[in-house]
Structures are given as structure tokens and as C-alpha cells.
Design a protein around this motif. Structure first.
Motif, mmCIF file in Angstrom:
data_model
loop_
_atom_site.group_PDB
_atom_site.id
_atom_site.type_symbol
_atom_site.label_atom_id
_atom_site.label_comp_id
_atom_site.label_asym_id
_atom_site.label_seq_id
_atom_site.Cartn_x
_atom_site.Cartn_y
_atom_site.Cartn_z
ATOM 1 N N HIS A 6 -50.011 -13.436 20.562
ATOM 2 C CA HIS A 6 -49.826 -12.129 20.390
ATOM 3 C C HIS A 6 -49.960 -11.261 21.410
ATOM 4 C CE1 HIS A 6 -50.690 -12.326 15.552
ATOM 5 N NE2 HIS A 6 -49.745 -13.119 16.021
ATOM 6 N N ARG A 7 -49.349 -9.887 21.388
ATOM 7 C CA ARG A 7 -49.708 -9.012 22.776
ATOM 8 C C ARG A 7 -49.989 -7.684 22.063
ATOM 9 N NH1 ARG A 7 -45.465 -9.668 27.822
ATOM 10 N NH2 ARG A 7 -46.278 -11.722 28.326
ATOM 11 N N ARG A 8 -50.892 -7.004 22.887
ATOM 12 C CA ARG A 8 -51.315 -5.851 22.366
ATOM 13 C C ARG A 8 -51.778 -4.800 23.396
ATOM 14 N NH1 ARG A 8 -55.926 -4.483 17.655
ATOM 15 N NH2 ARG A 8 -55.591 -2.074 17.878
ATOM 16 N N TYR A 9 -51.416 -3.513 23.143
ATOM 17 C CA TYR A 9 -51.752 -2.379 23.686
ATOM 18 C C TYR A 9 -53.288 -2.198 23.427
ATOM 19 C CZ TYR A 9 -52.510 2.300 25.551
ATOM 20 O OH TYR A 9 -53.164 3.562 26.379
ATOM 21 N N VAL A 10 -54.318 -1.885 24.209
ATOM 22 C CA VAL A 10 -55.391 -1.497 23.959
ATOM 23 C C VAL A 10 -55.717 -0.087 24.042
ATOM 24 C CG1 VAL A 10 -57.998 -1.858 24.500
ATOM 25 C CG2 VAL A 10 -56.266 -3.644 24.879
ATOM 26 N N ALA A 11 -55.801 0.716 23.138
ATOM 27 C CA ALA A 11 -55.737 2.150 22.996
ATOM 28 C C ALA A 11 -57.300 2.712 23.705
ATOM 29 C CB ALA A 11 -55.611 2.652 21.474
ATOM 30 N N PHE A 12 -57.101 3.730 24.327
ATOM 31 C CA PHE A 12 -58.358 4.440 24.851
ATOM 32 C C PHE A 12 -59.353 4.352 23.695
ATOM 33 C CE2 PHE A 12 -55.678 5.059 28.353
ATOM 34 C CZ PHE A 12 -56.459 4.772 29.437
ATOM 35 N N ASN A 37 -52.150 -16.545 12.251
ATOM 36 C CA ASN A 37 -50.388 -16.766 12.634
ATOM 37 C C ASN A 37 -50.429 -18.070 12.749
ATOM 38 O OD1 ASN A 37 -48.295 -15.313 15.137
ATOM 39 N ND2 ASN A 37 -48.010 -17.033 14.040
ATOM 40 N N LEU A 38 -51.093 -18.936 13.612
ATOM 41 C CA LEU A 38 -51.033 -20.285 13.926
ATOM 42 C C LEU A 38 -51.279 -21.107 12.632
ATOM 43 C CD1 LEU A 38 -50.787 -22.734 16.186
ATOM 44 C CD2 LEU A 38 -53.400 -22.610 16.313
ATOM 45 N N SER A 39 -52.393 -20.966 11.826
ATOM 46 C CA SER A 39 -52.421 -21.565 10.523
ATOM 47 C C SER A 39 -51.193 -21.665 9.871
ATOM 48 C CB SER A 39 -53.494 -20.948 9.846
ATOM 49 O OG SER A 39 -54.869 -21.295 10.558
ATOM 50 N N ILE A 40 -50.708 -20.472 9.535
ATOM 51 C CA ILE A 40 -49.510 -20.171 8.811
ATOM 52 C C ILE A 40 -48.318 -21.174 9.136
ATOM 53 C CG2 ILE A 40 -47.607 -18.634 8.138
ATOM 54 C CD1 ILE A 40 -49.948 -16.410 7.828
ATOM 55 N N GLU A 41 -48.141 -21.137 10.572
ATOM 56 C CA GLU A 41 -47.054 -21.693 11.089
ATOM 57 C C GLU A 41 -47.374 -23.242 10.984
ATOM 58 O OE1 GLU A 41 -45.809 -20.654 14.972
ATOM 59 O OE2 GLU A 41 -45.930 -18.693 14.699
ATOM 60 N N ILE A 42 -48.426 -24.001 10.929
ATOM 61 C CA ILE A 42 -48.702 -25.154 10.809
ATOM 62 C C ILE A 42 -48.792 -25.570 9.724
ATOM 63 C CG2 ILE A 42 -50.598 -26.828 11.435
ATOM 64 C CD1 ILE A 42 -51.444 -25.228 14.069
ATOM 65 N N ASP A 43 -49.588 -24.842 8.725
ATOM 66 C CA ASP A 43 -49.833 -25.493 7.517
ATOM 67 C C ASP A 43 -49.195 -24.658 6.344
ATOM 68 O OD1 ASP A 43 -51.680 -27.698 8.059
ATOM 69 O OD2 ASP A 43 -52.788 -26.017 8.863
ATOM 70 N N GLY A 44 -48.494 -23.578 6.558
ATOM 71 C CA GLY A 44 -48.223 -22.658 5.526
ATOM 72 C C GLY A 44 -49.144 -21.972 4.773
ATOM 73 N N HIS A 45 -50.258 -21.716 5.286
ATOM 74 C CA HIS A 45 -51.355 -21.240 4.621
ATOM 75 C C HIS A 45 -52.275 -20.414 5.818
ATOM 76 C CE1 HIS A 45 -55.302 -20.463 2.515
ATOM 77 N NE2 HIS A 45 -54.653 -20.870 1.470
ATOM 78 N N GLU A 68 -52.950 -10.202 25.767
ATOM 79 C CA GLU A 68 -52.208 -11.231 25.267
ATOM 80 C C GLU A 68 -53.328 -12.250 24.758
ATOM 81 O OE1 GLU A 68 -48.394 -13.096 27.091
ATOM 82 O OE2 GLU A 68 -50.145 -13.968 27.938
ATOM 83 N N ALA A 69 -53.105 -12.517 23.308
ATOM 84 C CA ALA A 69 -54.049 -13.406 22.708
ATOM 85 C C ALA A 69 -53.423 -14.580 22.485
ATOM 86 C CB ALA A 69 -54.771 -12.671 21.342
ATOM 87 N N GLU A 70 -53.836 -15.894 22.824
ATOM 88 C CA GLU A 70 -53.229 -17.019 22.429
ATOM 89 C C GLU A 70 -54.150 -17.977 21.613
ATOM 90 O OE1 GLU A 70 -50.592 -19.110 25.525
ATOM 91 O OE2 GLU A 70 -52.068 -20.640 25.388
ATOM 92 N N ALA A 71 -53.731 -18.578 20.704
ATOM 93 C CA ALA A 71 -54.370 -19.758 19.757
ATOM 94 C C ALA A 71 -53.605 -20.801 20.008
ATOM 95 C CB ALA A 71 -54.358 -19.312 18.455
ATOM 96 N N THR A 72 -54.240 -21.998 20.425
ATOM 97 C CA THR A 72 -53.761 -23.107 20.760
ATOM 98 C C THR A 72 -54.350 -24.247 20.018
ATOM 99 O OG1 THR A 72 -53.194 -22.644 22.991
ATOM 100 C CG2 THR A 72 -53.311 -25.071 22.407
ATOM 101 N N GLU A 86 -57.651 -17.749 23.816
ATOM 102 C CA GLU A 86 -57.858 -17.105 25.265
ATOM 103 C C GLU A 86 -56.940 -15.880 25.178
ATOM 104 O OE1 GLU A 86 -57.572 -19.486 29.051
ATOM 105 O OE2 GLU A 86 -55.705 -18.343 29.155
ATOM 106 N N LEU A 87 -57.873 -14.878 25.649
ATOM 107 C CA LEU A 87 -57.470 -13.438 25.917
ATOM 108 C C LEU A 87 -57.368 -13.156 27.168
ATOM 109 C CD1 LEU A 87 -56.774 -10.873 24.009
ATOM 110 C CD2 LEU A 87 -59.312 -10.221 24.779
ATOM 111 N N ARG A 88 -56.089 -12.692 27.686
ATOM 112 C CA ARG A 88 -55.694 -12.331 28.938
ATOM 113 C C ARG A 88 -55.238 -10.850 29.241
ATOM 114 N NH1 ARG A 88 -53.641 -17.260 27.794
ATOM 115 N NH2 ARG A 88 -51.762 -16.570 27.144
ATOM 116 N N VAL A 89 -55.721 -10.483 30.021
ATOM 117 C CA VAL A 89 -55.261 -9.001 30.610
ATOM 118 C C VAL A 89 -53.939 -9.167 31.320
ATOM 119 C CG1 VAL A 89 -55.639 -6.587 31.539
ATOM 120 C CG2 VAL A 89 -57.725 -7.982 30.426
ATOM 121 N N ILE A 90 -52.920 -8.599 30.823
ATOM 122 C CA ILE A 90 -51.545 -8.772 31.601
ATOM 123 C C ILE A 90 -51.141 -7.536 32.414
ATOM 124 C CG2 ILE A 90 -50.969 -10.833 30.387
ATOM 125 C CD1 ILE A 90 -49.166 -8.946 28.705
#
Length: 124
Positions: A6-12, A37-45, A68-72, A86-90
Motif C-alpha cells: 500500500h502507498r499513502r500520503y502522510v498528511a501534516f 489485504n495480504l490475509s484476504i489475498e492468501i486465505d479469503g479472510h 509504502e507499507a509492505e507485508a510479506t 516494512e514501511l519505506r519513505v519513498i
């Protein structure tokens, strides 16, 4: 290996500390969203989050950033799922004027590992 991003703008308005710093709970909320999001894609729940075994705050997140937030998926048991986050500032906001720059290399701000559980019968 499965992952969700997921990507997101961080509001002030998300910044609560001097230097427009955002609190660590901001990253954990994003991890919850991308983990669901990852759980739904893998397990439908959407699953149930059991907890974190580690969380590392490595660099600041500020208002005006784009993150950018990533779940693996690391390990899949019968009902448990071990997930690395992992959360990365892009993009980094330069100041409160709206100026920003795309970072040449993403800045890793937060890393975590957690466990989600899928209910046995698909219910809570």
C-alpha cells in the motif's frame, strides 16, 4: 512468496511532534491494513492479528512524506501466518509549502514481524 503493498500520503495533520514527526502507531496502523489485504489475498479472510514479535523504528516519518507499507508472508502454518512488514519513505516532504522530492533510494523507516491467525471455521 506472497506480498501486498500500500502507498499513502502522510498528511501534516498526522504529525504530532516537533519537526513534523509522526508517531510510531501510524506505521503499525498501516501494517494492520496491508496485513489484512495480504490475509484476504492468501486465505479469503481478513484474519485476526495476534501480535508482533519485533518492531524496529529505524528512521523518522514526517508529514508531507509518501510512504509504502509492505507485508510479506514468511511462514504459513495450519491457521497461523508469520508476516514481515516494512514501511519505506519513498518521497520526502521538503517543508510545509507542498514541496517534495522522490528519494533516490527508499528510506526504511520501520520493520516488524507479526503473527496473524485465520479462524478455524472462517468466523471470529
Amino acid at each position: 512468496m506472497s506480498k501486498a503493498v500500500h502507498r499513502r500520503y502522510v498528511a501534516f495533520s498526522d504529525a504530532h511532534y516537533a519537526g513534523n514527526l509522526v508517531d510510531g502507531a501510524f506505521a503499525l496502523k498501516l501494517f494492520g491494513d496491508v496485513g489484512t489485504n495480504l490475509s484476504i489475498e492468501i486465505d479469503g479472510h481478513e484474519g485476526l492479528f495476534a501480535g508482533y514479535s519485533s518492531v524496529e523504528f529505524l528512521a523518522p516519518v514526517r508529514g508531507g512524506d509518501i510512504v509504502e507499507a509492505e507485508a510479506t508472508l514468511v511462514k504459513k502454518g495450519n491457521r497461523s501466518r508469520t508476516v514481515d512488514f516494512e514501511l519505506r519513505v519513498i518521497c520526502r516532504g521538503s517543508d510545509d509549502t507542498g514541496r517534495s522530492q522522490v528519494l533516490e533510494s527508499p528510506l526504511v523507516a520501520v520493520r516488524a514481524r507479526g503473527t496473524a491467525v485465520i479462524p478455524a471455521d472462517g468466523t471470529e
